[in-house]
Design an enzyme around this catalytic site. Sequence first.
Site, PDB file in Angstrom:
ATOM      1  N   HIS A  96       0.873  -1.179   0.000  1.00 42.89           N
ATOM      2  CA  HIS A  96       0.000   0.000   0.000  1.00 42.89           C
ATOM      3  C   HIS A  96       0.905   1.221   0.000  1.00 42.89           C
ATOM      4  O   HIS A  96       2.126   1.084   0.041  1.00 42.89           O
ATOM      5  CB  HIS A  96      -0.946  -0.022   1.193  1.00 42.89           C
ATOM      6  N   HIS A  98       1.307   3.889   2.114  1.00 43.18           N
ATOM      7  CA  HIS A  98       1.658   4.630   3.326  1.00 43.18           C
ATOM      8  C   HIS A  98       3.161   4.917   3.372  1.00 43.18           C
ATOM      9  O   HIS A  98       3.975   4.192   2.769  1.00 43.18           O
ATOM     10  CB  HIS A  98       1.228   3.844   4.576  1.00 43.18           C
ATOM     11  N   ASP A 100       5.628   4.467   5.261  1.00 47.62           N
ATOM     12  CA  ASP A 100       6.672   3.527   5.666  1.00 47.62           C
ATOM     13  C   ASP A 100       6.798   2.344   4.708  1.00 47.62           C
ATOM     14  O   ASP A 100       7.488   1.370   4.999  1.00 47.62           O
ATOM     15  CB  ASP A 100       6.431   3.028   7.107  1.00 47.62           C
ATOM     16  N   HIS A 101       6.143   2.443   3.533  1.00 45.48           N
ATOM     17  CA  HIS A 101       6.198   1.343   2.564  1.00 45.48           C
ATOM     18  C   HIS A 101       6.619   1.784   1.169  1.00 45.48           C
ATOM     19  O   HIS A 101       6.917   0.936   0.327  1.00 45.48           O
ATOM     20  CB  HIS A 101       4.833   0.633   2.509  1.00 45.48           C
ATOM     21  N   HIS A 181      -6.905  -2.078   5.831  1.00 45.58           N
ATOM     22  CA  HIS A 181      -5.905  -1.124   6.323  1.00 45.58           C
ATOM     23  C   HIS A 181      -5.926   0.091   5.401  1.00 45.58           C
ATOM     24  O   HIS A 181      -5.934   1.235   5.842  1.00 45.58           O
ATOM     25  CB  HIS A 181      -4.532  -1.788   6.351  1.00 45.58           C
ATOM     26  N   ASP A 203       0.598  -4.632   5.805  1.00 50.76           N
ATOM     27  CA  ASP A 203      -0.032  -4.086   7.016  1.00 50.76           C
ATOM     28  C   ASP A 203      -1.452  -4.605   7.252  1.00 50.76           C
ATOM     29  O   ASP A 203      -2.142  -4.117   8.155  1.00 50.76           O
ATOM     30  CB  ASP A 203      -0.028  -2.552   6.976  1.00 50.76           C
ATOM     31  N   HIS A 248       5.348  -5.773  10.727  1.00 55.55           N
ATOM     32  CA  HIS A 248       6.011  -4.941  11.735  1.00 55.55           C
ATOM     33  C   HIS A 248       6.166  -5.682  13.062  1.00 55.55           C
ATOM     34  O   HIS A 248       5.799  -5.159  14.117  1.00 55.55           O
ATOM     35  CB  HIS A 248       5.201  -3.655  11.958  1.00 55.55           C
TER      36      HIS A 248
END
Length: 264
Positions: A96, A98, A100-101, A181, A203, A248
Amino acid sequence: MTKTKVYLLDFGSLVMDGYMMFWGRGPGGPFRFPTYGVLIDHAEGRFLFDTGYDGGFFAKNLPFVTIDQSARQTVPGQLDLIGLRPRDITHVLNSHYHVDHVGGNHHCTHATTICHKCELEAYDDPEPWEAMGYSDRSLSGASGADDVSDRADDIYTPRFELISGDARIAKGVTLFETPGHTPGHYSLMVELADRRPMLFTGDACYTQRSLEENIIANSHSDVKQSFASLERLRQLAEQHDAELFYSHDPARWAEWKPAPYHYS
Ligand SMILES: [Zn+2]
């Protein structure tokens, strides 16, 4: 034909409150978690699933988030461990969009970016409560950018291939829809010659505890879809006898073997 290899690329860690990780359950307090990507070295291409976060972007725009990322814990630094460069990546896949990806996508100047069409729509026009999650705009303006014929080699202009539904990306490499998510979230399964399939949850499931105790993340676009995706991951793992790799999970991450080691 060469065997498919999977490398886990270490992109450093972030800290979030425990209630953000485990919605409604906690416990609260700082929770440090790993971020990583998955390189699939395959006869049909070199596929990179998730690219971590951009430390410079976080320091500048999200200074309230505690980061820990060395120069080695970046797309160029991790690829260098196995003798590759970002330009060797043929396809970027993201669970996705976001922050942190997708932080390292911009390094992969020669890659096609495969993306769920709903995810790109959410990223291009985020709901107000999603704006921070989608605040890394390094992919913006890209949805109509088919014509990249005259781009310079080292300038990042993502070339998107939009998909939807479950999708076979290459032999033994499959994206499974796991929304909730975010609207266009994907999990990834890779089948290998000498071991159980690896199922990367993204996630849709942060940790092993999330799956076992049925806990979703504080960050979600749809509660019911989030729980349905947890159930889907359980079923996929059982159906394919796959090993789950959570996105995570500090305890599991400590047991897995990052690059330069490879799974095959
Ligand atoms: Zn994440």
